[in-house]
Write a protein that holds these residues in place. Sequence first.
Motif, mmCIF file in Angstrom:
data_model
loop_
_atom_site.group_PDB
_atom_site.id
_atom_site.type_symbol
_atom_site.label_atom_id
_atom_site.label_comp_id
_atom_site.label_asym_id
_atom_site.label_seq_id
_atom_site.Cartn_x
_atom_site.Cartn_y
_atom_site.Cartn_z
ATOM 1 N N LEU A 96 37.209 52.577 57.001
ATOM 2 C CA LEU A 96 38.612 52.799 57.387
ATOM 3 C C LEU A 96 39.185 51.467 57.839
ATOM 4 O O LEU A 96 38.613 50.810 58.719
ATOM 5 C CB LEU A 96 38.683 53.793 58.554
ATOM 6 C CG LEU A 96 40.057 53.908 59.249
ATOM 7 C CD1 LEU A 96 41.101 54.510 58.323
ATOM 8 C CD2 LEU A 96 39.937 54.739 60.536
ATOM 9 N N GLU A 97 40.297 51.042 57.235
ATOM 10 C CA GLU A 97 41.007 49.868 57.745
ATOM 11 C C GLU A 97 42.263 50.349 58.470
ATOM 12 O O GLU A 97 43.120 51.016 57.877
ATOM 13 C CB GLU A 97 41.374 48.886 56.635
ATOM 14 C CG GLU A 97 41.980 47.617 57.257
ATOM 15 C CD GLU A 97 42.516 46.611 56.256
ATOM 16 O OE1 GLU A 97 42.291 46.775 55.033
ATOM 17 O OE2 GLU A 97 43.196 45.676 56.709
ATOM 18 N N VAL A 98 42.368 50.008 59.731
ATOM 19 C CA VAL A 98 43.477 50.470 60.564
ATOM 20 C C VAL A 98 44.553 49.379 60.593
ATOM 21 O O VAL A 98 44.257 48.229 60.901
ATOM 22 C CB VAL A 98 42.959 50.780 61.993
ATOM 23 C CG1 VAL A 98 44.100 51.211 62.887
ATOM 24 C CG2 VAL A 98 41.879 51.850 61.947
ATOM 25 N N GLY A 99 45.783 49.758 60.225
ATOM 26 C CA GLY A 99 46.868 48.767 60.154
ATOM 27 C C GLY A 99 46.659 47.845 58.969
ATOM 28 O O GLY A 99 46.672 46.624 59.095
ATOM 29 N N GLN A 121 43.231 35.346 56.047
ATOM 30 C CA GLN A 121 42.391 36.546 55.970
ATOM 31 C C GLN A 121 41.147 36.299 55.101
ATOM 32 O O GLN A 121 40.043 36.704 55.457
ATOM 33 C CB GLN A 121 43.212 37.698 55.377
ATOM 34 C CG GLN A 121 43.227 38.938 56.263
ATOM 35 C CD GLN A 121 44.097 40.048 55.696
ATOM 36 O OE1 GLN A 121 45.152 39.782 55.123
ATOM 37 N NE2 GLN A 121 43.673 41.275 55.855
ATOM 38 N N ARG A 122 41.382 35.601 53.963
ATOM 39 C CA ARG A 122 40.292 35.384 53.012
ATOM 40 C C ARG A 122 39.317 34.317 53.489
ATOM 41 O O ARG A 122 38.104 34.472 53.401
ATOM 42 C CB ARG A 122 40.882 34.993 51.646
ATOM 43 C CG ARG A 122 39.834 34.825 50.556
ATOM 44 C CD ARG A 122 40.449 34.524 49.212
ATOM 45 N NE ARG A 122 40.992 33.186 49.139
ATOM 46 C CZ ARG A 122 42.287 32.875 49.084
ATOM 47 N NH1 ARG A 122 43.203 33.820 49.079
ATOM 48 N NH2 ARG A 122 42.687 31.625 49.015
ATOM 49 N N ARG A 123 39.873 33.203 53.997
ATOM 50 C CA ARG A 123 39.030 32.040 54.269
ATOM 51 C C ARG A 123 38.477 31.990 55.680
ATOM 52 O O ARG A 123 37.526 31.274 55.944
ATOM 53 C CB ARG A 123 39.810 30.753 53.975
ATOM 54 C CG ARG A 123 40.306 30.656 52.548
ATOM 55 C CD ARG A 123 39.155 30.808 51.543
ATOM 56 N NE ARG A 123 38.299 29.649 51.506
ATOM 57 C CZ ARG A 123 38.422 28.652 50.649
ATOM 58 N NH1 ARG A 123 39.348 28.706 49.722
ATOM 59 N NH2 ARG A 123 37.614 27.629 50.701
ATOM 60 N N ILE A 124 39.090 32.710 56.616
ATOM 61 C CA ILE A 124 38.627 32.624 58.008
ATOM 62 C C ILE A 124 38.186 33.992 58.545
ATOM 63 O O ILE A 124 37.060 34.164 58.996
ATOM 64 C CB ILE A 124 39.724 32.015 58.907
ATOM 65 C CG1 ILE A 124 40.002 30.580 58.420
ATOM 66 C CG2 ILE A 124 39.283 32.014 60.380
ATOM 67 C CD1 ILE A 124 41.134 29.885 59.099
ATOM 68 N N GLU A 125 39.081 34.995 58.465
ATOM 69 C CA GLU A 125 38.798 36.252 59.163
ATOM 70 C C GLU A 125 37.672 37.055 58.492
ATOM 71 O O GLU A 125 36.750 37.523 59.163
ATOM 72 C CB GLU A 125 40.085 37.068 59.278
ATOM 73 C CG GLU A 125 41.103 36.337 60.140
ATOM 74 C CD GLU A 125 42.517 36.871 60.030
ATOM 75 O OE1 GLU A 125 42.691 38.059 59.742
ATOM 76 O OE2 GLU A 125 43.461 36.082 60.231
ATOM 77 N N MET A 126 37.744 37.184 57.172
ATOM 78 C CA MET A 126 36.692 37.947 56.485
ATOM 79 C C MET A 126 35.332 37.238 56.595
ATOM 80 O O MET A 126 34.324 37.910 56.878
ATOM 81 C CB MET A 126 37.097 38.182 55.023
ATOM 82 C CG MET A 126 36.213 39.138 54.275
ATOM 83 S SD MET A 126 36.244 40.824 54.952
ATOM 84 C CE MET A 126 34.833 41.518 54.097
ATOM 85 N N PRO A 127 35.256 35.904 56.425
ATOM 86 C CA PRO A 127 33.950 35.247 56.621
ATOM 87 C C PRO A 127 33.395 35.446 58.036
ATOM 88 O O PRO A 127 32.188 35.607 58.206
ATOM 89 C CB PRO A 127 34.254 33.761 56.343
ATOM 90 C CG PRO A 127 35.408 33.794 55.396
ATOM 91 C CD PRO A 127 36.243 34.972 55.818
ATOM 92 N N VAL A 167 41.452 44.428 49.272
ATOM 93 C CA VAL A 167 40.952 43.573 48.191
ATOM 94 C C VAL A 167 39.672 42.880 48.662
ATOM 95 O O VAL A 167 38.662 42.834 47.944
ATOM 96 C CB VAL A 167 42.015 42.517 47.800
ATOM 97 C CG1 VAL A 167 41.485 41.555 46.763
ATOM 98 C CG2 VAL A 167 43.288 43.206 47.312
ATOM 99 N N LEU A 168 39.698 42.354 49.888
ATOM 100 C CA LEU A 168 38.528 41.642 50.408
ATOM 101 C C LEU A 168 37.359 42.601 50.639
ATOM 102 O O LEU A 168 36.212 42.300 50.316
ATOM 103 C CB LEU A 168 38.891 40.935 51.718
ATOM 104 C CG LEU A 168 40.000 39.885 51.590
ATOM 105 C CD1 LEU A 168 40.397 39.362 52.964
ATOM 106 C CD2 LEU A 168 39.540 38.727 50.703
ATOM 107 N N LEU A 169 37.668 43.780 51.167
ATOM 108 C CA LEU A 169 36.602 44.740 51.472
ATOM 109 C C LEU A 169 36.017 45.354 50.193
ATOM 110 O O LEU A 169 34.874 45.821 50.198
ATOM 111 C CB LEU A 169 37.138 45.827 52.410
ATOM 112 C CG LEU A 169 37.475 45.301 53.818
ATOM 113 C CD1 LEU A 169 38.341 46.293 54.589
ATOM 114 C CD2 LEU A 169 36.198 44.997 54.605
ATOM 115 N N ALA A 170 36.776 45.305 49.098
ATOM 116 C CA ALA A 170 36.254 45.831 47.821
ATOM 117 C C ALA A 170 35.028 45.035 47.365
ATOM 118 O O ALA A 170 34.194 45.549 46.611
ATOM 119 C CB ALA A 170 37.345 45.788 46.754
#
Length: 197
Positions: free
Chosen positions: A41-44, A20-26, A52-55
């Motif tokens: 809004l984060e769904v699921g 999530q941190r290294r691939i999806e969020m980038p 944490v990442l969106l903060a």
Amino acid sequence: MRLTDEEFRAMNGPMRRFFQRRIEMPIFRRLGLRDQDLDILEVGCGPGYGAVLLAQLRPRSYLGIDIMPEQIELARKQWDLPDAEFLVMDASEMSPIGDASKDAVVIFDILHHIPKWREVIRECYRVLRPGGRMYLEEPSGTAVRLWDMVFQWNHPREALFGHRELEEHLGATGFATVRRIGLLVFGSYCARKDEAG
Ligand SMILES: C[S@@+](CC[C@H](N)C(=O)[O-])C[C@H]1O[C@@H](n2cnc3c(N)ncnc32)[C@H](O)[C@@H]1O
């Protein structure tokens, strides 16, 4: 749909957070998820690592919803995010969330769990403001079917859609698909709601 115990453990492990941190969020950032001061809004949201990442974007507000009370309990207690709100809610029926009340909807890998995934997309469209964007990442239905043969995670057959079917449904709902980035069996999208709404 609830996760099996095995998938629940996998989704709460360090490997999931790494991806999530290294691939999806980038990838979401490359697709345009960079603005600050958004109502998100984060769904699921699962156990809340997306929050944490969106903060990092310093959102005006963040709401994470998930159908599993266990996930929401973990999300509430394991991160120090006093401004984030987490609620148990079914993504296919988000009536407590007002029409046109969010600037961004974020989905990390959940639609392939939900037989009514088309309703989820419709609900995301409804809660977005005109010009708002949905960022979503999903594996292809073929890949999910293969994982189920190996891991027995038992995803619902009605949710094993392909990326073309997903894109067609985004268009049919009213979204303009702005950008897509494909990586192996995963497709990441930024889909925009028209200014006209
Ligand atoms: C594969 S996990 C992903 C969790 C988190 N987004 C992540 O990336 O780690 C799928 C999540 O979708 C949730 N979920 C499944 N069906 C749902 C529904 N109808 N409404 C809301 N959440 C749902 C599950 O409880 C689970 O937390």
